[in-house]
Design a protein around this motif. Structure first.
Motif, PDB file in Angstrom:
ATOM      1  N   ASN A   1       0.860   6.975 -27.694  1.00 38.31           N
ATOM      2  CA  ASN A   1       1.316   6.372 -26.439  1.00 38.31           C
ATOM      3  C   ASN A   1       2.023   5.052 -26.746  1.00 38.31           C
ATOM      4  OD1 ASN A   1       1.756   5.381 -23.907  1.00 38.31           O
ATOM      5  ND2 ASN A   1      -0.396   5.317 -23.285  1.00 38.31           N
ATOM      6  N   ASP A   2       3.349   5.114 -26.744  1.00 40.25           N
ATOM      7  CA  ASP A   2       4.145   3.919 -27.038  1.00 40.25           C
ATOM      8  C   ASP A   2       4.629   3.224 -25.769  1.00 40.25           C
ATOM      9  OD1 ASP A   2       5.822   5.889 -26.194  1.00 40.25           O
ATOM     10  OD2 ASP A   2       7.250   5.723 -27.859  1.00 40.25           O
ATOM     11  N   THR A   3       3.908   3.427 -24.670  1.00 38.01           N
ATOM     12  CA  THR A   3       4.266   2.806 -23.395  1.00 38.01           C
ATOM     13  C   THR A   3       3.277   1.690 -23.078  1.00 38.01           C
ATOM     14  OG1 THR A   3       2.895   4.047 -21.799  1.00 38.01           O
ATOM     15  CG2 THR A   3       4.823   5.175 -22.717  1.00 38.01           C
ATOM     16  N   PRO A   4       3.598   0.822 -22.115  1.00 34.93           N
ATOM     17  CA  PRO A   4       2.661  -0.250 -21.745  1.00 34.93           C
ATOM     18  C   PRO A   4       1.588   0.188 -20.754  1.00 34.93           C
ATOM     19  CG  PRO A   4       4.688  -0.503 -20.511  1.00 34.93           C
ATOM     20  CD  PRO A   4       4.909   0.649 -21.453  1.00 34.93           C
TER      21      PRO A   4
ATOM     22  N   ARG B   1      -9.277  36.072 -30.258  1.00 31.27           N
ATOM     23  CA  ARG B   1      -9.909  34.904 -29.639  1.00 31.27           C
ATOM     24  C   ARG B   1      -9.120  33.660 -30.038  1.00 31.27           C
ATOM     25  NH1 ARG B   1     -16.551  34.859 -29.815  1.00 31.27           N
ATOM     26  NH2 ARG B   1     -16.902  36.773 -28.615  1.00 31.27           N
ATOM     27  N   ASP B   2      -8.966  32.723 -29.104  1.00 30.74           N
ATOM     28  CA  ASP B   2      -8.322  31.457 -29.466  1.00 30.74           C
ATOM     29  C   ASP B   2      -9.065  30.289 -28.843  1.00 30.74           C
ATOM     30  OD1 ASP B   2      -7.506  31.394 -26.802  1.00 30.74           O
ATOM     31  OD2 ASP B   2      -5.401  31.720 -27.233  1.00 30.74           O
ATOM     32  N   ARG B   3      -8.760  29.113 -29.392  1.00 30.34           N
ATOM     33  CA  ARG B   3      -9.421  27.886 -28.929  1.00 30.34           C
ATOM     34  C   ARG B   3      -8.563  26.701 -29.329  1.00 30.34           C
ATOM     35  NH1 ARG B   3     -15.234  25.383 -31.044  1.00 30.34           N
ATOM     36  NH2 ARG B   3     -15.269  23.591 -29.639  1.00 30.34           N
ATOM     37  N   TRP B   4      -8.647  25.623 -28.545  1.00 31.66           N
ATOM     38  CA  TRP B   4      -8.024  24.369 -28.940  1.00 31.66           C
ATOM     39  C   TRP B   4      -9.010  23.222 -28.752  1.00 31.66           C
ATOM     40  CZ3 TRP B   4      -6.202  27.512 -25.012  1.00 31.66           C
ATOM     41  CH2 TRP B   4      -6.393  27.065 -23.702  1.00 31.66           C
ATOM     42  N   THR B   5      -8.900  22.231 -29.617  1.00 26.60           N
ATOM     43  CA  THR B   5      -9.719  21.034 -29.543  1.00 26.60           C
ATOM     44  C   THR B   5      -8.794  19.824 -29.552  1.00 26.60           C
ATOM     45  OG1 THR B   5      -9.941  21.031 -31.962  1.00 26.60           O
ATOM     46  CG2 THR B   5     -11.691  22.098 -30.701  1.00 26.60           C
ATOM     47  N   TYR B   6      -9.309  18.658 -29.155  1.00 31.15           N
ATOM     48  CA  TYR B   6      -8.476  17.452 -29.129  1.00 31.15           C
ATOM     49  C   TYR B   6      -9.337  16.217 -29.275  1.00 31.15           C
ATOM     50  CZ  TYR B   6      -9.854  17.859 -24.176  1.00 31.15           C
ATOM     51  OH  TYR B   6     -10.563  18.025 -22.997  1.00 31.15           O
ATOM     52  N   ALA B   7      -8.672  15.113 -29.639  1.00 33.44           N
ATOM     53  CA  ALA B   7      -9.374  13.848 -29.831  1.00 33.44           C
ATOM     54  C   ALA B   7      -8.382  12.703 -29.718  1.00 33.44           C
ATOM     55  CB  ALA B   7     -10.066  13.814 -31.188  1.00 33.44           C
ATOM     56  N   THR B   8      -8.898  11.523 -29.377  1.00 33.40           N
ATOM     57  CA  THR B   8      -8.091  10.311 -29.282  1.00 33.40           C
ATOM     58  C   THR B   8      -8.469   9.370 -30.422  1.00 33.40           C
ATOM     59  OG1 THR B   8      -7.944  10.518 -26.890  1.00 33.40           O
ATOM     60  CG2 THR B   8      -7.473   8.349 -27.818  1.00 33.40           C
ATOM     61  N   ASP B   9      -7.450   8.885 -31.137  1.00 32.50           N
ATOM     62  CA  ASP B   9      -7.644   7.986 -32.275  1.00 32.50           C
ATOM     63  C   ASP B   9      -8.611   8.566 -33.309  1.00 32.50           C
ATOM     64  OD1 ASP B   9      -5.888   6.106 -31.286  1.00 32.50           O
ATOM     65  OD2 ASP B   9      -7.435   4.904 -30.310  1.00 32.50           O
ATOM     66  N   ALA B  10      -8.577   9.878 -33.450  1.00 34.12           N
ATOM     67  CA  ALA B  10      -9.425  10.563 -34.424  1.00 34.12           C
ATOM     68  C   ALA B  10      -8.872  11.965 -34.635  1.00 34.12           C
ATOM     69  CB  ALA B  10     -10.876  10.626 -33.944  1.00 34.12           C
ATOM     70  N   GLU B  11      -9.401  12.633 -35.659  1.00 34.98           N
ATOM     71  CA  GLU B  11      -9.019  14.018 -35.895  1.00 34.98           C
ATOM     72  C   GLU B  11      -9.901  14.939 -35.053  1.00 34.98           C
ATOM     73  OE1 GLU B  11      -6.552  15.317 -37.682  1.00 34.98           O
ATOM     74  OE2 GLU B  11      -5.843  13.293 -38.160  1.00 34.98           O
TER      75      GLU B  11
ATOM     76  N   GLY C   1      -4.646   5.425 -23.554  1.00 36.83           N
ATOM     77  CA  GLY C   1      -4.229   4.043 -23.381  1.00 36.83           C
ATOM     78  C   GLY C   1      -3.032   3.671 -24.232  1.00 36.83           C
ATOM     79  N   PRO C   2      -2.385   2.557 -23.909  1.00 29.34           N
ATOM     80  CA  PRO C   2      -1.251   2.090 -24.714  1.00 29.34           C
ATOM     81  C   PRO C   2      -1.633   1.921 -26.188  1.00 29.34           C
ATOM     82  CG  PRO C   2      -1.413   0.844 -22.674  1.00 29.34           C
ATOM     83  CD  PRO C   2      -2.656   1.674 -22.753  1.00 29.34           C
ATOM     84  N   GLY C   3      -0.819   2.468 -27.066  1.00 31.79           N
ATOM     85  CA  GLY C   3      -1.076   2.366 -28.494  1.00 31.79           C
ATOM     86  C   GLY C   3      -2.031   3.397 -29.057  1.00 31.79           C
ATOM     87  N   GLN C   4      -2.708   4.141 -28.193  1.00 26.57           N
ATOM     88  CA  GLN C   4      -3.643   5.147 -28.682  1.00 26.57           C
ATOM     89  C   GLN C   4      -2.902   6.408 -29.126  1.00 26.57           C
ATOM     90  OE1 GLN C   4      -6.547   5.525 -25.369  1.00 26.57           O
ATOM     91  NE2 GLN C   4      -8.054   4.674 -26.794  1.00 26.57           N
ATOM     92  N   SER C   5      -3.500   7.109 -30.080  1.00 24.89           N
ATOM     93  CA  SER C   5      -2.945   8.367 -30.567  1.00 24.89           C
ATOM     94  C   SER C   5      -3.788   9.527 -30.060  1.00 24.89           C
ATOM     95  CB  SER C   5      -2.924   8.390 -32.099  1.00 24.89           C
ATOM     96  OG  SER C   5      -2.028   7.418 -32.598  1.00 24.89           O
TER      97      SER C   5
END
Length: 213
Positions: free
Chosen positions: A69-72, A99-109, A160-164
């Motif tokens: 997130n490169d926005t303010p 079968r399929d699945r997806w996972t996600y995370a912020t500022d982590a793998e 949030g701003p700056g978070q991946s």
């Protein structure tokens, strides 16, 4: 003679607005929904299916997508998974399932999307035409397919701003037990094709908090 006062107009802007060189009001790119990641992956294991009765099965598609997130402002994220057309062939009395699945995370793998327990989608079929007088499976094969389809999931928290933010998608195929080695009257034929999948991230702008001008 009356004197008319003239006041130079000011343009007030928030985080979702800006002005160009001519002073005209413009929207920032992040003020509207936008595609921030788009990854397509082809299946690496399409073709003949061998007995795979233990979950998660055979891995076909494995893709990841990420965005910072490169926005303010905070951004709400929508995960979109587009599944390509799928095809499979099974023989009496066996079954084939994707079968399929997806996972996600912020500022982590994100954790590996293993489908042994939790999964997001499943499709497949089985055929059972019984056996003959000497307990051989009756001859029979089943061809099945599904069209391209799409599914969305909102991430339940803003980025949030700056978070991946990272997402990980996997698709597997397996043969639910019991599996008959002499299917189709001892002429077994089993195939599965997942073709491809796309993993997309769509960011949605949020209301600003600051007004300047």
């Amino acid at each position: 003679m009356a004197i008319t006062e003239y006041t130079e107009p000011n343009v007030c802007v928030g985080e979702n607005l800006t002005t160009d060189d001519a002073g005209q009001l413009r929207l920032q790119p992040w003020a509207v929904p936008r595609l921030v990641a788009d990854v397509r992956g082809n299946s690496g294991g399409d073709g003949k299916v061998y007995p795979t009765t233990a979950l998660p099965g055979k891995l076909l598609i494995d893709i990841k997508a990420g965005w910072r997130n490169d926005t303010p402002l905070e951004q709400q994220v929508l995960i979109r998974v587009v599944r390509g057309p799928r095809y499979w062939l099974t023989s009496n009395p066996n079954a084939i399932q994707f079968r399929d699945r997806w996972t996600y995370a912020t500022d982590a793998e994100p954790g590996p999307p293993i489908t042994s327990g939790i999964f997001n989608g499943q499709t497949g079929s089985a055929i059972d035409l019984g056996t003959n007088s000497v307990a051989e499976p009756e001859p029979g094969q089943q061809w099945m397919w599904t069209d391209t389809n799409m599914v969305d999931e909102w991430v339940p928290y803003p980025i949030g701003p700056g978070q991946s933010f990272k997402a990980w998608y996997r698709c597997y195929v397996w043969t639910p037990p019991p599996f008959s080695d002499n299917a189709n009257k001892n002429s077994p034929k089993h195939e599965a094709k997942a073709n491809w999948a796309r993993l997309q991230l769509i960011a949605f702008g949020q209301q600003g908090n600051v007004v300047t001008g």
